[in-house]
Design a protein around this motif. Structure first.
Motif, PDB file in Angstrom:
ATOM      1  N   ASN A  15      14.537  37.643  29.595  1.00 33.69           N
ATOM      2  CA  ASN A  15      14.255  37.525  28.198  1.00 33.69           C
ATOM      3  C   ASN A  15      13.796  35.971  27.701  1.00 33.69           C
ATOM      4  OD1 ASN A  15      16.692  36.026  27.480  1.00 33.69           O
ATOM      5  ND2 ASN A  15      17.607  38.138  27.156  1.00 33.69           N
ATOM      6  N   GLU A  16      13.365  35.666  26.607  1.00 35.47           N
ATOM      7  CA  GLU A  16      12.848  34.611  26.124  1.00 35.47           C
ATOM      8  C   GLU A  16      13.988  33.524  26.074  1.00 35.47           C
ATOM      9  OE1 GLU A  16       9.937  32.168  24.127  1.00 35.47           O
ATOM     10  OE2 GLU A  16       9.670  33.966  25.084  1.00 35.47           O
ATOM     11  N   GLU A  17      15.244  33.986  25.634  1.00 38.27           N
ATOM     12  CA  GLU A  17      16.161  32.834  25.834  1.00 38.27           C
ATOM     13  C   GLU A  17      16.829  32.484  27.277  1.00 38.27           C
ATOM     14  OE1 GLU A  17      18.709  30.045  23.788  1.00 38.27           O
ATOM     15  OE2 GLU A  17      17.058  31.683  22.831  1.00 38.27           O
ATOM     16  N   ASP A  18      16.713  33.538  27.932  1.00 38.01           N
ATOM     17  CA  ASP A  18      17.010  33.212  29.355  1.00 38.01           C
ATOM     18  C   ASP A  18      15.808  32.294  30.274  1.00 38.01           C
ATOM     19  OD1 ASP A  18      19.261  34.764  29.556  1.00 38.01           O
ATOM     20  OD2 ASP A  18      18.241  36.578  30.224  1.00 38.01           O
ATOM     21  N   ARG A  62      13.845  30.008  28.467  1.00 35.72           N
ATOM     22  CA  ARG A  62      14.073  28.834  27.926  1.00 35.72           C
ATOM     23  C   ARG A  62      15.249  28.098  28.927  1.00 35.72           C
ATOM     24  NH1 ARG A  62      13.688  28.932  21.465  1.00 35.72           N
ATOM     25  NH2 ARG A  62      11.766  30.040  21.371  1.00 35.72           N
ATOM     26  N   SER A  63      16.432  28.528  28.836  1.00 34.71           N
ATOM     27  CA  SER A  63      17.496  28.092  29.411  1.00 34.71           C
ATOM     28  C   SER A  63      17.243  27.656  30.655  1.00 34.71           C
ATOM     29  CB  SER A  63      18.806  28.787  29.450  1.00 34.71           C
ATOM     30  OG  SER A  63      19.976  28.400  30.042  1.00 34.71           O
ATOM     31  N   LYS A  81      16.212  22.735  18.663  1.00 34.17           N
ATOM     32  CA  LYS A  81      17.036  23.721  19.111  1.00 34.17           C
ATOM     33  C   LYS A  81      18.436  23.023  19.549  1.00 34.17           C
ATOM     34  CE  LYS A  81      17.639  27.824  22.167  1.00 34.17           C
ATOM     35  NZ  LYS A  81      18.389  28.164  21.126  1.00 34.17           N
ATOM     36  N   TYR A  82      18.384  21.841  20.191  1.00 29.13           N
ATOM     37  CA  TYR A  82      19.517  21.356  20.903  1.00 29.13           C
ATOM     38  C   TYR A  82      19.863  20.154  20.236  1.00 29.13           C
ATOM     39  CZ  TYR A  82      18.777  25.052  24.339  1.00 29.13           C
ATOM     40  OH  TYR A  82      18.714  26.060  25.268  1.00 29.13           O
TER      41      TYR A  82
END
Length: 383
Positions: A309-312, A314-315, A344-345
């Motif tokens: 997914n998008e979050e995965d 990115r990470s 974001k971070y």
């Protein structure tokens, strides 16, 4: 961006105490069945409609050099039949120093035949120049086999050679690690992979440490070894381009760099993993016999699929990108994900920067030398 092909050859002459890869003992009949299954898997592969052109092929294992040149040729022909392989492709084969030095397993003629198949890069696991440590690790070669292997590969025409060393072995002293580095640099390989020992659960080494048979690795000493490694190897003219990898200028492992830069790679053989270069990952059956059986009776050995997914995504782009010492390109991240990583971070980046673990400016975020040693802390903070 060009893709890479990874081919897993799982066969070994012995089992190393620290190894958790998908491997098994070499048997000629099983090896022949495995090669037939591998060729069929490659020929039937249809995971991507229009795969990218391939500029790296990597035979990993295991000990791929246990196969005959004729078997390797069959596999390479299948790869060429299925994919567009560029003329200047990097083709790597992993080898075992013991098998290279034993005339009955890997003669000079066999080495030359591998080279004639356009295998142009060799990689072997030296691990340590200490015979006592080699025996404890379950390695079948001796320290004398390492320079012999290197010289014979050069004589066979390999002008791009890597070998691995492991720091932080149970009972290993800083002086012993320094000697390893000195002997490695004296040979001047084109590439060095220098790892801190990672003890995997379920391996004989993990059991030996748990039972008190071997001392537990010393994290502080491992840190000293890592710093010594950076000082000695970089002073010798090698470029530190990835957390554990060093090369003479221009001789990075083009194949392994794909894993860290987000390029596509297509894996074949038991336990092989693949990535489409965007969001899809898949993996093959790990067990050798089950892999062969799946190919022979069902056609596909794939047992695991993952859609990021998008979050995965990115990470993962941060975690993998930071392994390269050049760091994460912030503009590329912004283009791919439509957001600024620094927004974001913000709090995490400030803390990591204050701790001296990362450097960040308008264009790049990268690990410092201290951050490379403590990279797991950085990755956890940005997960």
């Amino acid at each position: 961006m060009h893709a890479g092909v990874y081919i897993h050859i799982p066969f070994c002459r012995s089992h190393c105490s620290y190894c958790d890869f998908a491997t098994g003992m070499y048997e000629a009949e099983l090896a022949e069945r495995y090669v037939r299954a591998l060729v069929r898997e490659i020929g039937d592969w249809n995971k991507i409609d229009s795969p990218a052109a391939v500029d790296t092929v990597y035979f990993g294992g295991g000990t791929p050099s246990l196969l005959t040149p004729a078997q390797i040729e069959q596999i390479l022909q299948a790869v060429h039949d299925r994919f567009e392989i560029l003329d200047a492709a990097e083709v790597t084969m992993e080898m075992n120093p013991a098998s290279v030095s034993s005339s009955d397993e890997l003669s000079d003629q066999k080495l030359r035949e591998f080279r004639q198949l356009r295998i142009n890069r060799a990689s072997f696991g030296a691990q340590t120049f200490d015979d006592r440590e080699l025996k404890q690790l379950g390695r079948t070669h001796t320290s004398a086999d390492i320079p012999t292997t290197f010289i014979r590969l050069r004589e066979a025409g390999f002008d791009n050679i890597n070998f691995d060393l492991i720091a932080g072995l149970p009972g290993q002293a800083l002086a012993g690690w320094k000697r390893n580095l000195e002997l490695a640099l004296k040979l001047r390989p084109d590439h060095l992979s220098l790892y801190l020992l990672d003890v995997h659960e379920g391996t004989p080494l993990a059991d030996q440490i748990r039972s008190g048979m071997r001392p537990k690795p010393d994290d502080d000493l491992a840190g000293e070894m890592y710093q010594l490694m950076l000082d000695e190897v970089c002073a010798a003219g090698y470029q530190h381009y990835e957390i554990s990898n060093f090369c003479l200028p221009g001789l990075e492992s083009r194949h392994n760099t794909k894993y860290w830069s987000g390029a596509a790679y297509y894996g074949f053989g038991c336990s092989a993993h693949s990535y489409d270069g965007w969001r899809r990952r898949w993996a093959n059956e790990r067990d050798i016999a089950k892999y062969v059986d799946l190919i022979e009776h069902q056609g596909s050995p794939v047992v695991e699929h993952t859609d990021l997914n998008e979050e995965d995504a990115r990470s993962e782009s941060i975690f993998l990108g930071l392994r390269l010492m050049q760091g994460v390109d912030l503009q590329n991240y912004r283009t791919r994900f439509g957001t600024d990583l620094r927004d974001k971070y913000e709090a995490e980046l400030a803390r990591l920067s204050d701790a001296g673990l990362i450097e960040i400016d308008d264009s790049l975020m990268r690990l410092t030398k201290r951050g490379a040693l403590l990279s797991n802390e950085v990755f956890a903070a940005l997960a």
